[in-house]
Design a protein around this motif. Structure first.
Motif, mmCIF file in Angstrom:
data_model
loop_
_atom_site.group_PDB
_atom_site.id
_atom_site.type_symbol
_atom_site.label_atom_id
_atom_site.label_comp_id
_atom_site.label_asym_id
_atom_site.label_seq_id
_atom_site.Cartn_x
_atom_site.Cartn_y
_atom_site.Cartn_z
ATOM 1 N N GLN A 59 49.435 64.474 0.274
ATOM 2 C CA GLN A 59 48.429 63.555 0.813
ATOM 3 C C GLN A 59 48.915 62.106 0.773
ATOM 4 O O GLN A 59 48.708 61.337 1.717
ATOM 5 N N GLU A 60 49.569 61.744 -0.322
ATOM 6 C CA GLU A 60 50.055 60.369 -0.446
ATOM 7 C C GLU A 60 51.135 60.075 0.586
ATOM 8 O O GLU A 60 51.201 58.973 1.144
ATOM 9 N N ALA A 61 51.987 61.082 0.874
ATOM 10 C CA ALA A 61 53.028 60.906 1.892
ATOM 11 C C ALA A 61 52.401 60.709 3.272
ATOM 12 O O ALA A 61 52.867 59.884 4.067
ATOM 13 N N ILE A 62 51.353 61.464 3.550
ATOM 14 C CA ILE A 62 50.666 61.321 4.841
ATOM 15 C C ILE A 62 50.026 59.943 4.949
ATOM 16 O O ILE A 62 50.104 59.281 5.993
ATOM 17 N N MET A 63 49.401 59.479 3.866
ATOM 18 C CA MET A 63 48.764 58.151 3.888
ATOM 19 C C MET A 63 49.788 57.047 4.142
ATOM 20 O O MET A 63 49.525 56.088 4.866
ATOM 21 N N ALA A 95 49.542 68.487 -8.347
ATOM 22 C CA ALA A 95 50.510 67.396 -8.145
ATOM 23 C C ALA A 95 51.182 67.521 -6.772
ATOM 24 O O ALA A 95 51.391 66.515 -6.083
ATOM 25 N N ARG A 96 51.506 68.746 -6.374
ATOM 26 C CA ARG A 96 52.159 68.946 -5.065
ATOM 27 C C ARG A 96 51.199 68.611 -3.922
ATOM 28 O O ARG A 96 51.599 67.963 -2.948
ATOM 29 N N ALA A 97 49.943 69.057 -4.040
ATOM 30 C CA ALA A 97 48.953 68.768 -2.996
ATOM 31 C C ALA A 97 48.708 67.260 -2.898
ATOM 32 O O ALA A 97 48.601 66.704 -1.798
ATOM 33 N N ARG A 133 46.101 64.660 14.156
ATOM 34 C CA ARG A 133 47.558 64.744 13.944
ATOM 35 C C ARG A 133 47.888 64.683 12.457
ATOM 36 O O ARG A 133 48.790 65.379 11.984
ATOM 37 N N ASP A 134 47.151 63.857 11.708
ATOM 38 C CA ASP A 134 47.384 63.775 10.257
ATOM 39 C C ASP A 134 47.034 65.098 9.571
ATOM 40 O O ASP A 134 47.744 65.542 8.662
ATOM 41 N N PHE A 135 45.957 65.728 10.020
ATOM 42 C CA PHE A 135 45.552 66.991 9.415
ATOM 43 C C PHE A 135 46.602 68.081 9.626
ATOM 44 O O PHE A 135 46.801 68.944 8.775
ATOM 45 N N ARG A 136 47.266 68.031 10.776
ATOM 46 C CA ARG A 136 48.277 69.057 11.057
ATOM 47 C C ARG A 136 49.498 68.930 10.141
ATOM 48 O O ARG A 136 50.306 69.859 10.047
ATOM 49 N N LYS A 137 49.647 67.790 9.475
ATOM 50 C CA LYS A 137 50.757 67.606 8.528
ATOM 51 C C LYS A 137 50.434 68.186 7.146
ATOM 52 O O LYS A 137 51.308 68.257 6.285
ATOM 53 N N MET A 138 49.190 68.597 6.937
ATOM 54 C CA MET A 138 48.754 69.042 5.601
ATOM 55 C C MET A 138 49.092 70.518 5.387
ATOM 56 O O MET A 138 48.224 71.373 5.227
#
Length: 394
Positions: A295-299, A289-291, A312-317
């Motif tokens: 991902q949903e926040a990044i999207m 659920a946390r993972a 840049r999106d990957f660096r937020k993961m």
């Protein structure tokens, strides 16, 4: 060795003649209890961190502590690569597993940018994105169960072939995939070159593999001679073009062995680690659920004008990165690597004689409770704000 040097060897046993400790090694991994092999040495000889045995047809010292692994990996004067002859024969004598240090550094410098450079990764992302999305849709539309690891390996192989051999047709890709699967089965098998044994089949697979890659290479060179461009530049093109500061280029054998090594390493590790990360998340709903929330926040943060993900999106993961590191620690795809002593050297106070092989047991380091508390527990949070000491995360 003589009585004085023998007395300074690590504890252990050389096992049966010719076979040595290989039966116990293979039995532990076939049983699904890989830690049982090193555990038997610890139980009989104590926690010395180094043990002697006879492995892959050579007298060998097994190194199982972070400090010991760090010493062996950092000392390029006392240790060189020492992979088993069987592995070298399968991956290739002109690949990283066999070449001397200076040559290794030269080839790595020539080949690193096409794989890891910012521009290269940015160029690969759209194809990776499309391939993963279409694979997920195909599995969902299947209507029944799928063999997950098989499908993951097929997906990662498609991506890797695109990166290394951009224009490969489906027939070439299928031929390569079949050969790689058979090659991998024999990679850590006993080197028995008789029909019916995994190593014999793997040697046959390598010959098929080399023939396919040589065919592609011949076509590329012929097209270049005519001034015909294939469009995009892939790994094979870059290897053909590569030259060092002295103007030396790679010959066909070097290019093929480097591709065999990269393809095999990337294919197997990517497929298996993705499978295990998926299994661990499925077994731990709160972590899943946390993972998923990350991902949903990044999207949601991606502007509507942007097509697909960026680096840049990957660096937020951040949490997903912790999940991956913990999977790598717990599963340890590369659980052991090989060196060879160039002179008499001492590790943990014990002698490793000149010419002896050294096995670095990364898995033993990762499962050491003194390094990682409760090591069998899957716990991504152990990586929050944690920078591992040198030698502890291999």
């Amino acid at each position: 060795l003589g009585a004085e040097r023998r007395a300074r060897l690590p504890p252990g046993e050389m096992g049966w003649p010719l076979v040595g400790g290989m039966w116990a090694f293979l039995r532990a991994f076939k049983s699904g209890k890989p830690d049982a092999f090193i555990a038997s040495f610890v139980r009989r000889f104590g926690r010395t961190g180094v043990y002697r045995s006879f492995m892959f047809s050579s007298p060998t010292v097994l190194v199982t502590t972070a400090e010991g692994c760090k010493q062996v990996l950092m000392d390029d004067d006392a240790f060189v690569t020492g992979w088993p002859k069987a592995t070298v024969a399968l991956v290739g004598p002109r690949s990283f597993v066999a070449m001397p240090y200076d040559e290794h550094r030269r080839i790595r410098k020539l080949t690193a940018a096409p794989i890891n450079g910012f521009d290269a990764l940015t160029g690969y992302l759209p194809f990776i994105d499309r391939t993963v999305t279409s694979s997920l849709r195909a599995w969902a539309d299947h209507g029944g169960s799928v063999e997950f690891l098989t499908e993951l390996r097929r997906m990662t192989f498609k991506i890797i072939v695109q990166i290394f051999l951009g224009g490969a047709d489906q027939a070439t890709t299928r031929a390569l995939e079949r050969s790689y699967t058979e090659l991998n089965y024999g990679m850590r098998a006993m080197a028995i070159n008789l029909p019916g044994f995994a190593y014999h089949g793997a040697l046959r697979a390598r010959r098929r593999l080399v023939a396919v890659l040589q065919g592609v290479l011949d076509e590329r060179r012929a097209a270049r001679a005519k001034g015909v461009s294939g469009g995009g530049v892939d790994m094979m093109d870059r290897l053909i073009e590569a030259q060092d500061e002295r103007g030396r280029r790679l010959d066909d054998d070097e290019i093929i062995d480097v591709l065999v090594m990269y393809l095999n390493a990337g294919h197997e590790s990517s497929g298996h680690i993705t499978m295990w990360a998926t299994v661990f998340l499925q077994e731990n709903p709160d972590m899943f659920a946390r993972a998923k929330a990350e991902q949903e926040a990044i999207m949601r943060s991606i502007p509507s004008s942007q097509q697909g993900l960026t680096l840049r999106d990957f660096r937020k993961m951040e949490y997903l990165s912790q999940v991956i590191d913990e999977t790598l620690r717990l599963v340890n795809i590369s659980f052991v690597s090989f060196r060879q002593a160039t002179r008499d050297v001492f590790v943990n106070g014990y002698l490793i004689p000149k010419g002896w092989k050294v096995q670095l047991w990364y898995r033993s380091v990762h499962m050491d409770p003194q390094v990682y508390p409760d090591p069998t527990k899957f716990d991504p949070s152990r990586w929050e704000g944690h920078s591992p000491r040198a030698g502890t995360f291999l």
